[in-house]
Design an enzyme around this catalytic site. Structure first.
Site, PDB file in Angstrom:
ATOM      1  N   LYS A  75      16.431  61.117  15.063  1.00 32.23           N
ATOM      2  CA  LYS A  75      15.343  60.189  15.382  1.00 32.23           C
ATOM      3  C   LYS A  75      15.972  58.942  15.987  1.00 32.23           C
ATOM      4  O   LYS A  75      16.935  58.405  15.446  1.00 32.23           O
ATOM      5  CB  LYS A  75      14.571  59.828  14.113  1.00 32.23           C
ATOM      6  CG  LYS A  75      13.383  58.912  14.350  1.00 32.23           C
ATOM      7  CD  LYS A  75      12.624  58.693  13.049  1.00 32.23           C
ATOM      8  CE  LYS A  75      11.335  57.942  13.253  1.00 32.23           C
ATOM      9  NZ  LYS A  75      10.595  57.827  11.979  1.00 32.23           N
ATOM     10  N   LYS A 132       9.974  44.388  17.416  1.00 33.22           N
ATOM     11  CA  LYS A 132       9.156  45.571  17.639  1.00 33.22           C
ATOM     12  C   LYS A 132      10.092  46.634  18.185  1.00 33.22           C
ATOM     13  O   LYS A 132      10.936  46.352  19.041  1.00 33.22           O
ATOM     14  CB  LYS A 132       8.037  45.301  18.654  1.00 33.22           C
ATOM     15  CG  LYS A 132       6.914  44.485  18.075  1.00 33.22           C
ATOM     16  CD  LYS A 132       5.770  44.344  19.039  1.00 33.22           C
ATOM     17  CE  LYS A 132       4.674  43.492  18.389  1.00 33.22           C
ATOM     18  NZ  LYS A 132       3.618  43.159  19.341  1.00 33.22           N
ATOM     19  N   GLU A 133       9.946  47.843  17.644  1.00 32.89           N
ATOM     20  CA  GLU A 133      10.741  48.942  18.170  1.00 32.89           C
ATOM     21  C   GLU A 133       9.848  50.133  18.429  1.00 32.89           C
ATOM     22  O   GLU A 133       8.815  50.293  17.787  1.00 32.89           O
ATOM     23  CB  GLU A 133      11.919  49.291  17.259  1.00 32.89           C
ATOM     24  CG  GLU A 133      11.608  49.772  15.892  1.00 32.89           C
ATOM     25  CD  GLU A 133      12.870  50.091  15.086  1.00 32.89           C
ATOM     26  OE1 GLU A 133      13.988  49.713  15.470  1.00 32.89           O
ATOM     27  OE2 GLU A 133      12.721  50.732  14.044  1.00 32.89           O
ATOM     28  N   TYR A 172      11.208  38.601  13.660  1.00 30.40           N
ATOM     29  CA  TYR A 172      10.559  39.908  13.764  1.00 30.40           C
ATOM     30  C   TYR A 172      11.208  40.711  14.886  1.00 30.40           C
ATOM     31  O   TYR A 172      11.982  40.191  15.695  1.00 30.40           O
ATOM     32  CB  TYR A 172       9.062  39.755  14.068  1.00 30.40           C
ATOM     33  CG  TYR A 172       8.806  39.538  15.539  1.00 30.40           C
ATOM     34  CD1 TYR A 172       8.371  40.596  16.344  1.00 30.40           C
ATOM     35  CD2 TYR A 172       9.061  38.312  16.148  1.00 30.40           C
ATOM     36  CE1 TYR A 172       8.180  40.410  17.706  1.00 30.40           C
ATOM     37  CE2 TYR A 172       8.866  38.121  17.500  1.00 30.40           C
ATOM     38  CZ  TYR A 172       8.434  39.174  18.269  1.00 30.40           C
ATOM     39  OH  TYR A 172       8.248  39.006  19.614  1.00 30.40           O
TER      40      TYR A 172
END
Length: 159
Positions: A83, A70-71, A68
């Site tokens: 973006k 997370k960003e 996994y």
């Protein structure tokens, strides 16, 4: 050690149309629908899709490396159609990258097409130089191709 990679993908959709998707949570919804087996499952941990939003990406089973990441979305510029998101946990951080920033930019080509510029900026300890070769724009390139194709087909069917 610092590095930068970039790749341009021509998308046969107007820049404004694809930017509306890229700048919002709609992008995550589409990725879950179209690319879950390639990129993974995306869930919003906190936020509304704007700067500061944290996303959790669970990679597909069998994906080498961390399971996994997370960003955090760190920049959305509607004028430049840019973006950016940085990995804050898991993923590339677990591989040893100090900084791993993904950037999507939509550049207008003409009234019916645009360029999706995918780039990755990274920092890694000089002792881990061999891991730097794992930095890649490939997931962003796939995203541009698949989302572009989906939006083109959607536009064609609604005309």
């Amino acid at each position: 050690m610092r590095g930068y990679l970039s790749h341009d993908t021509v998308v046969e959709v107007p820049a404004a149309v694809i930017w509306d998707v890229y700048r919002s949570l709609e992008l995550g919804r589409l990725l879950n629908e179209l690319l879950q087996d390639v990129i993974g499952k995306i869930e919003v941990v906190q936020g509304d899709g704007g700067v500061g939003t944290i996303l959790n990406v669970t990679f597909p089973p069998g994906t080498p490396g961390p399971s996994y990441m997370k960003e955090m979305i760190t920049k959305i510029d509607d004028e430049m159609r840019v973006k950016e998101a940085e990995v804050i946990e898991g993923g590339d951080k677990d591989l040893g990258f100090v900084l791993y920033r993904r950037r999507l930019q939509i550049i207008e080509k003409d009234a019916e097409s645009c360029i999706s510029r995918s780039s990755v900026e990274y920092e890694i300890d000089d002792k881990l130089e061999d891991i730097a070769s794992q930095a890649s724009t490939k997931p962003l390139e796939i995203l541009a191709e698949v989302v572009g194709k989906y939006l083109k087909e959607k536009r064609s069917s609604s005309n």
